[in-house]
Design a protein around this motif. Structure first.
Motif, PDB file in Angstrom:
ATOM      1  N   GLY A   1      -9.607   4.777 -27.015  1.00 37.76           N
ATOM      2  CA  GLY A   1      -8.236   4.835 -27.498  1.00 37.76           C
ATOM      3  C   GLY A   1      -7.180   4.894 -26.425  1.00 37.76           C
ATOM      4  O   GLY A   1      -5.994   4.683 -26.703  1.00 37.76           O
ATOM      5  N   LEU A   2      -7.558   5.203 -25.179  1.00 41.36           N
ATOM      6  CA  LEU A   2      -6.587   5.312 -24.086  1.00 41.36           C
ATOM      7  C   LEU A   2      -6.441   3.962 -23.402  1.00 41.36           C
ATOM      8  O   LEU A   2      -7.437   3.351 -23.006  1.00 41.36           O
ATOM      9  N   ARG A   3      -5.230   3.507 -23.246  1.00 37.88           N
ATOM     10  CA  ARG A   3      -4.956   2.228 -22.581  1.00 37.88           C
ATOM     11  C   ARG A   3      -4.364   2.492 -21.204  1.00 37.88           C
ATOM     12  O   ARG A   3      -3.318   3.133 -21.083  1.00 37.88           O
ATOM     13  N   VAL A   4      -5.043   2.009 -20.180  1.00 33.81           N
ATOM     14  CA  VAL A   4      -4.569   2.148 -18.802  1.00 33.81           C
ATOM     15  C   VAL A   4      -3.864   0.858 -18.415  1.00 33.81           C
ATOM     16  O   VAL A   4      -4.448  -0.229 -18.476  1.00 33.81           O
ATOM     17  N   HIS A   5      -2.612   0.979 -18.015  1.00 36.50           N
ATOM     18  CA  HIS A   5      -1.814  -0.193 -17.626  1.00 36.50           C
ATOM     19  C   HIS A   5      -1.813  -0.263 -16.100  1.00 36.50           C
ATOM     20  O   HIS A   5      -1.116   0.495 -15.429  1.00 36.50           O
ATOM     21  N   ALA A   6      -2.621  -1.156 -15.572  1.00 35.91           N
ATOM     22  CA  ALA A   6      -2.837  -1.219 -14.123  1.00 35.91           C
ATOM     23  C   ALA A   6      -2.976  -2.669 -13.680  1.00 35.91           C
ATOM     24  O   ALA A   6      -4.078  -3.136 -13.380  1.00 35.91           O
ATOM     25  N   PRO A   7      -1.884  -3.422 -13.627  1.00 39.11           N
ATOM     26  CA  PRO A   7      -1.973  -4.812 -13.178  1.00 39.11           C
ATOM     27  C   PRO A   7      -2.212  -4.891 -11.673  1.00 39.11           C
ATOM     28  O   PRO A   7      -2.022  -3.913 -10.949  1.00 39.11           O
ATOM     29  N   GLY A   8      -2.618  -6.072 -11.211  1.00 38.95           N
ATOM     30  CA  GLY A   8      -2.792  -6.287  -9.783  1.00 38.95           C
ATOM     31  C   GLY A   8      -4.192  -5.978  -9.309  1.00 38.95           C
ATOM     32  O   GLY A   8      -4.996  -5.378 -10.019  1.00 38.95           O
ATOM     33  N   THR A   9      -4.472  -6.359  -8.079  1.00 40.40           N
ATOM     34  CA  THR A   9      -5.811  -6.197  -7.521  1.00 40.40           C
ATOM     35  C   THR A   9      -5.900  -5.076  -6.487  1.00 40.40           C
ATOM     36  O   THR A   9      -6.998  -4.706  -6.087  1.00 40.40           O
ATOM     37  N   GLN A  10      -4.765  -4.565  -6.020  1.00 40.66           N
ATOM     38  CA  GLN A  10      -4.760  -3.445  -5.078  1.00 40.66           C
ATOM     39  C   GLN A  10      -3.984  -2.294  -5.705  1.00 40.66           C
ATOM     40  O   GLN A  10      -2.838  -2.466  -6.097  1.00 40.66           O
ATOM     41  N   HIS A  11      -4.616  -1.126  -5.783  1.00 39.54           N
ATOM     42  CA  HIS A  11      -4.017   0.017  -6.457  1.00 39.54           C
ATOM     43  C   HIS A  11      -4.187   1.272  -5.635  1.00 39.54           C
ATOM     44  O   HIS A  11      -5.183   1.447  -4.937  1.00 39.54           O
ATOM     45  N   THR A  12      -3.231   2.173  -5.796  1.00 39.35           N
ATOM     46  CA  THR A  12      -3.404   3.537  -5.318  1.00 39.35           C
ATOM     47  C   THR A  12      -2.290   4.389  -5.904  1.00 39.35           C
ATOM     48  O   THR A  12      -1.213   3.890  -6.235  1.00 39.35           O
ATOM     49  N   GLY A  13      -2.561   5.657  -6.081  1.00 42.62           N
ATOM     50  CA  GLY A  13      -1.504   6.619  -6.378  1.00 42.62           C
ATOM     51  C   GLY A  13      -1.097   6.786  -7.822  1.00 42.62           C
ATOM     52  O   GLY A  13      -1.113   7.901  -8.333  1.00 42.62           O
ATOM     53  N   ILE A  14      -0.736   5.704  -8.517  1.00 42.72           N
ATOM     54  CA  ILE A  14      -0.062   5.829  -9.809  1.00 42.72           C
ATOM     55  C   ILE A  14      -0.781   5.023 -10.880  1.00 42.72           C
ATOM     56  O   ILE A  14      -1.222   3.901 -10.634  1.00 42.72           O
ATOM     57  N   MET A  15      -0.850   5.600 -12.075  1.00 39.69           N
ATOM     58  CA  MET A  15      -1.221   4.803 -13.236  1.00 39.69           C
ATOM     59  C   MET A  15      -0.402   5.294 -14.430  1.00 39.69           C
ATOM     60  O   MET A  15       0.046   6.450 -14.470  1.00 39.69           O
ATOM     61  N   CYS A  16      -0.153   4.410 -15.392  1.00 33.56           N
ATOM     62  CA  CYS A  16       0.481   4.844 -16.627  1.00 33.56           C
ATOM     63  C   CYS A  16      -0.432   4.497 -17.786  1.00 33.56           C
ATOM     64  O   CYS A  16      -1.192   3.521 -17.731  1.00 33.56           O
ATOM     65  N   VAL A  17      -0.382   5.334 -18.824  1.00 33.29           N
ATOM     66  CA  VAL A  17      -1.291   5.185 -19.952  1.00 33.29           C
ATOM     67  C   VAL A  17      -0.526   5.305 -21.263  1.00 33.29           C
ATOM     68  O   VAL A  17       0.521   5.956 -21.340  1.00 33.29           O
ATOM     69  N   THR A  18      -1.055   4.657 -22.291  1.00 27.16           N
ATOM     70  CA  THR A  18      -0.634   4.862 -23.670  1.00 27.16           C
ATOM     71  C   THR A  18      -1.893   5.073 -24.501  1.00 27.16           C
ATOM     72  O   THR A  18      -3.006   4.843 -24.019  1.00 27.16           O
ATOM     73  N   HIS A  19      -1.702   5.490 -25.742  1.00 25.46           N
ATOM     74  CA  HIS A  19      -2.845   5.782 -26.598  1.00 25.46           C
ATOM     75  C   HIS A  19      -2.696   5.054 -27.925  1.00 25.46           C
ATOM     76  O   HIS A  19      -1.586   4.904 -28.441  1.00 25.46           O
ATOM     77  N   ASP A  20      -3.812   4.607 -28.473  1.00 19.51           N
ATOM     78  CA  ASP A  20      -3.776   3.856 -29.726  1.00 19.51           C
ATOM     79  C   ASP A  20      -3.286   4.703 -30.899  1.00 19.51           C
ATOM     80  O   ASP A  20      -2.682   4.179 -31.839  1.00 19.51           O
TER      81      ASP A  20
END
Length: 400
Positions: free
Chosen positions: A300-319
């Motif tokens: 039910g948790l949706r992680v919004h993480a575009p791109g191929t290099q990540h660090t530090g931050i993520m944002c989420v929403t829930h169904d």
């Protein structure tokens, strides 16, 4: 025990993208200055700290980002540093300004205001299907009409990192200025401005650099300074000459500063900058990856993480849960995070239909225990009853 400044609420502090937690040494540096200021007055206290204020904090910043001290201008925020610098450029109706879908709304607002008077064109660099800013598109469309590229190094809503090197090479030997908003990346990823030179880089101290609020800076190349004039000038950088003319007192980036600043905050900033040289960039990236991957497995948790290099931050929403309800559940259980507004990154979040989301941000001092705890809360918050009574009742484990 690792130094922390949690309130009774926070068992997991994942709000570094909003404001990081200052170290004991940084807090003491500020307190010592304020004690002196309360004894002798602000003018004499400033004189006592003159070397740090006039040289030391500039030296610390230049060493961290591998740049020249003359390129550094201090400010009270990243936004004011960015606005003061970009507003000083002379743009014309012939010019084109490139932005990206990850542009911070505050920067877009200034560009729109400048566009009304200068008449330049605003164009957006597209992203690849995986969510990276499309450097190949840039190579195909770059021309001498492109006067400025505004690049967000790491957006405030996701840890997607845009490498600076390819863009630094893109503008080499061109009139195009490369302007980088490093508000979220400074302190989270290594930035070497000698290896990857840019024309303007701005950030603040309160996020991953773990400095007091009210601190910010700009690093300006000599060619940026040659083509820009500060909109507001002050007597510590400019003076009247005989006959009524105005002369510069410095050719460095400091001519974009104003004389008044929060001196105790910058005393703390110097300490935080020196400590940031010891940041373990790989560790931060590994913890960020762990948080993102484990969160992505929660039903039910949706992680919004575009791109191929990540660090530090993520944002989420829930169904099933609204972002506000999810945020309140996390905070009640002792996970410090933030409810973000999609309008603050409009060309990414609002286009994706996300008007609000919950942001969780790993910082330089985040522990694996904090990641474990946050994941547990996320799992329980999204469960059948969507409550967190057991976790909420646990006592604080951290001390100041």
């Amino acid at each position: 025990m690792t130094d922390r400044t949690y309130t009774e609420r926070w068992r997991s502090y994942l709000n570094t993208a909003g404001s990081g937690l200052q170290s004991r040494e940084t807090r003491k540096a500020v307190a010592d200055y304020l004690t002196l200021e309360g004894t002798v007055g602000s003018y004499f206290a400033e004189r006592a700290y003159a070397e740090l204020i006039e040289e030391g904090v500039y030296r610390s910043l230049a060493e961290l980002f591998n740049c020249d001290r003359d390129d550094v201008a201090m400010s009270d925020s990243a936004t004011r540093a960015w606005h003061s610098a970009v507003a000083g450029l002379t743009l014309t109706a012939r010019d084109i300004v490139w932005t990206t879908p990850y542009e911070w709304a505050g920067n877009l607002l200034l560009l729109r205001n400048l566009q009304r008077t200068a008449g330049f064109s605003l164009q957006e660099i597209p992203c690849t299907p995986r969510g990276d800013v499309d450097i190949d598109w840039c190579h195909r469309h770059i021309s001498d009409r492109v006067a400025l590229i505004s690049l967000t190094h790491m957006p405030s809503c996701t840890g997607a990192v845009t490498p600076l090197g390819p863009f630094s090479e893109l503008v080499r030997d061109r009139r195009t200025l490369l302007v980088v908003d490093a508000c979220q990346s400074a302190g989270n990823v290594p930035i070497d401005l000698t290896a990857t030179p840019v024309d303007l880089l701005t950030a603040n101290g309160k996020k991953s650099l773990l400095a007091p609020r009210g601190t910010g800076f700009a690093v300006m190349s000599s060619r940026f300074r040659a083509g820009a004039e500060p909109v507001s000038v002050d007597v510590h950088t400019h003076a009247f000459a005989p006959g009524g003319g105005i002369r510069r007192l410095t050719e460095s980036a400091r001519r974009f500063e104003l004389g008044e600043k929060s001196v105790p905050a910058f005393v703390g900033f110097d300490t935080a900058l020196r400590q940031a040289r010891g940041n373990d960039w790989d560790r931060t990236a590994a913890l960020s990856r762990e948080l993102r991957e484990r969160a992505g497995r929660i039903p039910g948790l949706r992680v919004h993480a575009p791109g191929t290099q990540h660090t530090g931050i993520m944002c989420v929403t829930h169904d099933r849960l609204t972002p506000e309800r999810l945020w309140h559940a996390l905070c009640r259980a002792g996970v410090a995070c933030w409810l973000i507004d999609g309008a603050h990154t409009p060309n990414y979040l609002l286009r994706a239909g996300i008007d609000h989301a919950v942001r969780l941000a790993v910082g330089p001092r985040t522990t694996r225990g904090e990641i474990d705890y946050a994941i547990g809360v996320l799992e329980e918050a999204g469960g059948p009853r969507a409550t967190v009574p057991a976790l909420a009742q646990r006592k604080r484990e951290w001390s100041a």
